[in-house]
Design an enzyme around this catalytic site. Structure first.
Site, mmCIF file in Angstrom:
data_model
loop_
_atom_site.group_PDB
_atom_site.id
_atom_site.type_symbol
_atom_site.label_atom_id
_atom_site.label_comp_id
_atom_site.label_asym_id
_atom_site.label_seq_id
_atom_site.Cartn_x
_atom_site.Cartn_y
_atom_site.Cartn_z
ATOM 1 N N TYR A 74 8.474 2.558 4.008
ATOM 2 C CA TYR A 74 8.161 2.991 5.381
ATOM 3 C C TYR A 74 7.961 4.501 5.392
ATOM 4 C CZ TYR A 74 9.291 -1.730 6.543
ATOM 5 O OH TYR A 74 9.261 -3.099 6.573
ATOM 6 N N SER A 75 6.837 4.949 5.973
ATOM 7 C CA SER A 75 6.558 6.378 6.072
ATOM 8 C C SER A 75 7.626 7.036 6.945
ATOM 9 C CB SER A 75 5.214 6.620 6.754
ATOM 10 O OG SER A 75 4.194 5.921 6.104
ATOM 11 N N CYS A 77 -3.987 7.235 7.388
ATOM 12 C CA CYS A 77 -2.825 6.364 7.177
ATOM 13 C C CYS A 77 -2.861 5.168 8.110
ATOM 14 C CB CYS A 77 -1.539 7.164 7.397
ATOM 15 S SG CYS A 77 -0.054 6.225 6.967
ATOM 16 N N GLU A 95 -3.260 6.939 2.608
ATOM 17 C CA GLU A 95 -2.105 6.057 2.386
ATOM 18 C C GLU A 95 -2.282 4.837 3.277
ATOM 19 O OE1 GLU A 95 1.638 7.594 0.882
ATOM 20 O OE2 GLU A 95 2.375 7.206 2.903
ATOM 21 N N TYR A 147 -1.942 0.422 3.725
ATOM 22 C CA TYR A 147 -1.093 -0.695 3.266
ATOM 23 C C TYR A 147 -1.492 -1.993 3.929
ATOM 24 C CZ TYR A 147 1.427 1.510 7.244
ATOM 25 O OH TYR A 147 1.764 2.134 8.422
#
Ligand code: FAD
Length: 294
Positions: free
Chosen positions: A79-80, A252, A292, A294
């Site tokens: 988790y960022s 992101c 980044e 996901y």
């Protein structure tokens, strides 16, 4: 020229799956408005006994309790970090995660709950969580505060940008470069940190160097837009910031957003007779193109 980024403190302790840090939950608040079907939460964990010193753009791994069907422990999920290095309350003792409760359907139409996100979203104040990290060495802010920053997020991809914005406008206060944030969600109720439930990012919108643009993909036309549409609308300014050379770009969120945003820059480059793949490779090499997903 290579971009010099903030350095990760060597004195920071790093935790691993065989010896995680057990953090206590300080708060767990819903970020999406009550009427929204999407549950995104701001979860604050106490790091005061950990010796962790994270910086903006890093991530924390969470190990959910229990086992996989084969008896092995669950694998950690990343988790960022959504808070700047000074933590949620400006005292460096906490870390904040911005977590979406993942609920999908299996092939037979039965509801499937994501293991870690549901575990995190259901935590109560005082509960403990096994965490690892901090992780990540590249998705970091530049040291030079005259650098122009371009941030593009969808959904929980806003998390690292909340940390960046806290660093720039709350901790440092005097960022000189221009900062442009593009944020895509389905509707205004899901706009984490920029809605009636929590306006943490909105409070910085009056800063002279900061502009933000939101795209809502699940509203009536003609206002309906994806994040890449907002980037395209503002491409003259964004591409000029890039062409000036002193910039850092960040993207992101869900993997699916990557191609649409890339196409905006590809089309712009080709309209100028340039080869986007070559340009992007150079920017990546310089540490200016940071993705980044996901
Ligand atoms: P899982 O249990 O891993 O399930 C994953 C998916 O598979 C879900 O959609 C689930 O519903 C589906 N699924 C599982 N079992 C079945 C089944 N039997 N049949 C059908 N479907 C099934 N997430 C955030 O919310 N915030 C962040 O800031 C964030 N930052 C990230 C940063 C990085 C660098 C990375 C790599 C990921 C990040 N993520 C973030 C995503 C996060 O790591 C998790 O992937 C996410 O929370 C889902 O994990 P989970 O354990 O809840 O779901």
């Amino acid at each position: 020229m290579k971009l010099t980024k903030y350095e990760i403190p060597e004195s920071s302790k790093r935790y691993y799956p065989n010896n995680p840090f057990i953090a206590r939950v300080v708060s767990n608040q819903r970020l999406t408005e009550k009427e929204s079907a999407v549950d995104i939460r701001n979860i604050v964990l106490d790091l005061s006994t950990s010796d962790i010193q994270y910086i903006e753009g890093q991530s924390i791994g969470v190990i959910p309790p229990g086992e996989q069907t084969d008896g092995r422990p669950h694998r950690p999920r990343l988790y960022s970090i959504a808070s700047s290095r000074t933590g949620e309350y400006g005292c460096s003792l906490t870390v904040t995660l911005c977590v979406k409760r993942v609920i999908t359907k299996d092939t037979e139409g039965h509801e499937v709950q994501g293991i870690t996100s549901n575990y995190l979203c259901d935590l109560a104040i005082g509960d403990t969580v096994a965490i690892i990290g901090p992780a990540g060495r590249t998705f970091l802010l530049p040291q030079d505060d005259t650098t122009n920053l371009i941030m593009i997020a969808a959904g929980t991809g806003i998390a690292p940008f909340r940390a960046f914005i806290q660093r720039i406008y709350r901790d440092k206060k005097d960022w000189k470069g221009r900062v442009r944030l593009f944020y895509g969600v389905r509707n205004a109720m899901e706009s984490a940190y920029m809605n009636r439930e929590n306006d943490d990012i909105s409070q910085y919108m009056t800063a002279e160097t900061f502009e933000s643009y939101q795209a809502f993909s699940h509203i009536e036309s003609p206002s309906k837009a994806f994040v890449q549409n907002k980037v395209a609308e503002n491409q003259e300014e964004i591409c000029a910031m890039i062409d000036e050379g002193n910039f850092s770009f960040y993207l992101c969120g869900m993997k699916a957003m990557e191609a649409g945003v890339d196409d905006v820059f590809r089309n712009y480059a080709s309209s100028k007779g340039r080869n986007w793949d070559e340009i992007k490779a150079k920017y990546k090499d310089e540490g200016r193109w940071n993705v980044e997903t996901y």
